[in-house]
Scaffold this motif. Structure first.
Motif, mmCIF file in Angstrom:
data_model
loop_
_atom_site.group_PDB
_atom_site.id
_atom_site.type_symbol
_atom_site.label_atom_id
_atom_site.label_comp_id
_atom_site.label_asym_id
_atom_site.label_seq_id
_atom_site.Cartn_x
_atom_site.Cartn_y
_atom_site.Cartn_z
ATOM 1 N N VAL A 1 0.816 -7.738 3.044
ATOM 2 C CA VAL A 1 1.491 -8.761 3.845
ATOM 3 C C VAL A 1 1.069 -10.155 3.390
ATOM 4 N N GLU A 2 -0.203 -10.343 3.085
ATOM 5 C CA GLU A 2 -0.661 -11.658 2.622
ATOM 6 C C GLU A 2 -0.001 -12.041 1.313
ATOM 7 N N HIS A 3 0.152 -11.083 0.421
ATOM 8 C CA HIS A 3 0.789 -11.388 -0.854
ATOM 9 C C HIS A 3 2.264 -11.720 -0.671
ATOM 10 N N LEU A 4 2.923 -10.995 0.261
ATOM 11 C CA LEU A 4 4.312 -11.342 0.568
ATOM 12 C C LEU A 4 4.403 -12.778 1.072
ATOM 13 N N GLY A 5 3.434 -13.172 1.875
ATOM 14 C CA GLY A 5 3.430 -14.537 2.378
ATOM 15 C C GLY A 5 3.341 -15.566 1.273
ATOM 16 N N GLU A 6 2.683 -15.225 0.165
ATOM 17 C CA GLU A 6 2.598 -16.143 -0.965
ATOM 18 C C GLU A 6 3.885 -16.160 -1.786
ATOM 19 N N LEU A 7 4.645 -15.063 -1.733
ATOM 20 C CA LEU A 7 5.841 -14.963 -2.560
ATOM 21 C C LEU A 7 7.095 -15.485 -1.886
ATOM 22 N N ILE A 8 7.223 -15.252 -0.575
ATOM 23 C CA ILE A 8 8.474 -15.554 0.121
ATOM 24 C C ILE A 8 8.522 -17.034 0.498
ATOM 25 N N ARG B 1 16.894 -13.895 -7.076
ATOM 26 C CA ARG B 1 17.528 -14.959 -6.307
ATOM 27 C C ARG B 1 18.489 -14.361 -5.279
ATOM 28 N N ASP B 2 18.334 -13.075 -5.015
ATOM 29 C CA ASP B 2 19.201 -12.406 -4.067
ATOM 30 C C ASP B 2 18.681 -12.654 -2.658
ATOM 31 N N ARG B 3 19.454 -13.342 -1.874
ATOM 32 C CA ARG B 3 19.017 -13.757 -0.536
ATOM 33 C C ARG B 3 18.696 -12.570 0.381
ATOM 34 N N PRO B 4 19.569 -11.533 0.476
ATOM 35 C CA PRO B 4 19.222 -10.404 1.339
ATOM 36 C C PRO B 4 17.931 -9.706 0.933
ATOM 37 N N VAL B 5 17.661 -9.620 -0.373
ATOM 38 C CA VAL B 5 16.424 -9.005 -0.835
ATOM 39 C C VAL B 5 15.227 -9.818 -0.373
ATOM 40 N N GLN B 6 15.316 -11.123 -0.500
ATOM 41 C CA GLN B 6 14.212 -11.970 -0.040
ATOM 42 C C GLN B 6 13.985 -11.804 1.458
ATOM 43 N N MET B 7 15.065 -11.703 2.224
ATOM 44 C CA MET B 7 14.927 -11.548 3.665
ATOM 45 C C MET B 7 14.298 -10.197 4.011
ATOM 46 N N PHE B 8 14.683 -9.153 3.283
ATOM 47 C CA PHE B 8 14.067 -7.853 3.512
ATOM 48 C C PHE B 8 12.567 -7.907 3.209
ATOM 49 N N LEU B 9 12.181 -8.542 2.107
ATOM 50 C CA LEU B 9 10.763 -8.649 1.767
ATOM 51 C C LEU B 9 10.004 -9.495 2.782
ATOM 52 N N ALA B 10 10.708 -10.356 3.491
ATOM 53 C CA ALA B 10 10.051 -11.226 4.465
ATOM 54 C C ALA B 10 9.818 -10.551 5.811
ATOM 55 N N PHE C 1 -10.202 6.592 5.987
ATOM 56 C CA PHE C 1 -8.826 6.467 5.529
ATOM 57 C C PHE C 1 -8.106 5.302 6.206
ATOM 58 N N ASP C 2 -8.186 5.213 7.537
ATOM 59 C CA ASP C 2 -7.483 4.153 8.254
ATOM 60 C C ASP C 2 -7.953 2.772 7.819
ATOM 61 N N THR C 3 -9.220 2.641 7.522
ATOM 62 C CA THR C 3 -9.727 1.355 7.071
ATOM 63 C C THR C 3 -9.113 0.967 5.738
ATOM 64 N N GLN C 4 -8.986 1.932 4.839
ATOM 65 C CA GLN C 4 -8.375 1.647 3.545
ATOM 66 C C GLN C 4 -6.907 1.255 3.701
ATOM 67 N N VAL C 5 -6.204 1.963 4.552
ATOM 68 C CA VAL C 5 -4.804 1.644 4.773
ATOM 69 C C VAL C 5 -4.664 0.252 5.386
ATOM 70 N N GLN C 6 -5.525 -0.056 6.347
ATOM 71 C CA GLN C 6 -5.494 -1.379 6.970
ATOM 72 C C GLN C 6 -5.714 -2.469 5.929
ATOM 73 N N ARG C 7 -6.672 -2.243 5.054
ATOM 74 C CA ARG C 7 -6.960 -3.255 4.028
ATOM 75 C C ARG C 7 -5.772 -3.424 3.085
ATOM 76 N N ARG C 8 -5.185 -2.315 2.655
ATOM 77 C CA ARG C 8 -4.049 -2.401 1.741
ATOM 78 C C ARG C 8 -2.845 -3.061 2.406
ATOM 79 N N TRP C 9 -2.630 -2.747 3.692
ATOM 80 C CA TRP C 9 -1.499 -3.342 4.400
ATOM 81 C C TRP C 9 -1.701 -4.845 4.562
ATOM 82 N N ILE C 10 -2.900 -5.254 4.915
ATOM 83 C CA ILE C 10 -3.178 -6.685 5.075
ATOM 84 C C ILE C 10 -2.991 -7.411 3.750
ATOM 85 N N GLU C 11 -3.476 -6.826 2.663
ATOM 86 C CA GLU C 11 -3.307 -7.443 1.346
ATOM 87 C C GLU C 11 -1.830 -7.545 0.981
#
Length: 422
Positions: A393-400, A345-354, A381-391
């Motif tokens: 960010v999408e998961h952060l969108g579900e959490l924040i 419930r720490d507001r700055p932490v949530q903002m950092f994750l956002a 390699f770049d394709t794997q990194v792109q996939r992991r990064w997209i996943e």
């Protein structure tokens, strides 16, 4: 070089920078400081050239090719201030007869010398960090005497031989213990000076934001992030910590308070932050330092705060970009996985994750960690990194919570992305 300055360098400055045993004696008085200051120009000559080598070696732990200025009066004042903090915390200080006003004068002089440093560029600021960072890492060597009547701790000292001379063999035992000096209990005067020590080094506060004093303004060091090599050190240091989320929250919370004047600690909606799966970089053990007998901690008044600065959008962007890059490093190098963890419930932490969720609005200024055009991403390699990064960010969108993102879009993004004049 004057004899007094040579003794001060050999007994305190050199072991502080190198990781040896620092020698703490009587406090340095203003008259003593002026005598040292008269010889400061000799620090780059004779055997004291070791100070230049020690500074360079310590700086190279951060940067491959640091360009350090020669020691000057401000750096000498910093060393003397740090020395007097330890003198005020000496374990045998109570045996020295002196009026309370004498110790108050020592405290005032130490505060003045610590606040005398105002680095005007990155190299000068880096030099301050070399000493302050080593000072924070000091450890105290205690010995503990155990016997039938219990234990007795000898703070920063060896057990006197007379205590062991007539003891029955096997009745007493002695063990060593290393105690981090910075986080131990201190004499009230030394405790009140700890904030001043931190204010003296904006680079130290940026590298260790969770240790920064109350009211810390990260914009005081944001301009240093324009140094690409140093920005890399900061981002990797934050990302490598097990407390990387809390570090990000501390930096962003302090930044938003600086920009808006409003605290960011109000309770917010629950979310599940990423699971912490990393190993913390080993902490440097400094030299044993003398400290006062263990006493109850005392609330310390705030030191004078840093001079307000008028930072432009470039400095704000440098800080925000560094924080977003920490997210990318966690995905790229540390394999961050979003899992179920205790809700925050720490507001700055949530903002950092956002912050990664703001990239569509910040990209015109900050760019993106990976190419936006899928065709520009190389296979493998770049394709794997792109996939992991997209996943990620999408998961952060579900959490924040959406309210957190909207708040940042209204308060932070305009500070980075300025409207183009019509």
């Amino acid at each position: 070089m004057g004899k007094r300055l040579a003794e001060f360098v050999d007994g305190f400055v050199a072991p502080l920078l190198a990781g040896g045993d620092v020698a703490i004696g009587p406090p340095v008085r203003p008259a003593d400081f002026h005598e040292l200051l008269a010889d400061v120009h000799t620090l780059r000559h004779i055997h004291s050239g070791q100070v230049l080598a020690l500074r360079q070696a310590r700086a190279q732990q951060l940067l491959a090719d640091p360009g350090l200025p020669d020691p000057d009066g401000e750096e000498l004042a910093l060393w003397v201030g740090l020395y007097n903090v330890l003198a005020l915390d000496h374990p045998e200080r109570e045996r020295v007869w002196a009026r309370a006003v004498t110790w108050q004068r020592v405290e005032q002089a130490a505060r003045y010398w610590l606040q005398l440093s105002h680095p005007g560029n990155f190299e000068a600021a880096l030099v301050r960090h070399l000493s302050v960072g080593a000072f924070i890492d000091l450890v105290r060597h205690d010995q503990i005497l155990s016997g039938p009547d219990g234990e007795q701790r000898f703070v920063g000292q060896e057990v006197p031989r007379r205590r062991l001379r007539w003891a029955v063999p096997g009745a007493l035992s002695v063990r060593d213990e290393l105690v981090p000096w910075w986080t131990s209990n201190h004499a009230p005067e030394a405790e009140r000076l700890l904030h001043d020590v931190l204010w003296a080094s904006p680079v130290t506060c940026l590298l260790r934001p969770r240790q920064a004093p109350p009211g810390w303004n990260p914009l005081t060091a944001a301009a240093f992030l324009h140094e690409r090599a140093f920005a890399r050190v900061v981002c990797h240091g934050w990302a490598a910590s097990r407390s990387w989320i809390e570090i990000g929250g501390a930096v962003l919370g302090a930044l938003l308070f600086t920009l808006t004047g409003r605290p960011t600690q109000e309770p917010a909606a629950d979310l599940h932050p990423p699971d912490l799966r990393s190993t913390q970089a080993p902490r440097r053990r400094g030299s044993p330092a003398m400290a006062a007998p263990m006493a109850a901690p005392m609330a310390a008044p705030l030191a004078l705060q840093a001079t307000p600065i008028d930072a432009g959008p470039g400095d704000v962007a440098a800080l925000v970009g560094a924080l977003i890059h920490v997210h990318f490093l966690r995905v790229l190098e540390f394999g961050a996985r979003l899992g179920v963890a205790p809700s925050s419930r720490d507001r700055p932490v949530q903002m950092f994750l956002a912050l990664p969720l703001l990239l569509p609005a910040l990209a015109p200024v900050l760019g993106t960690p990976l190419p936006v055009d899928p065709e520009a991403v190389h296979a493998g390699f770049d394709t794997q990194v792109q996939r992991r990064w997209i996943e990620y960010v999408e998961h952060l969108g579900e959490l924040i919570p959406r309210t957190v993102v909207e708040n940042l879009l209204a308060t932070l993004v305009p500070r980075v992305v300025k409207a183009t004049p019509a």
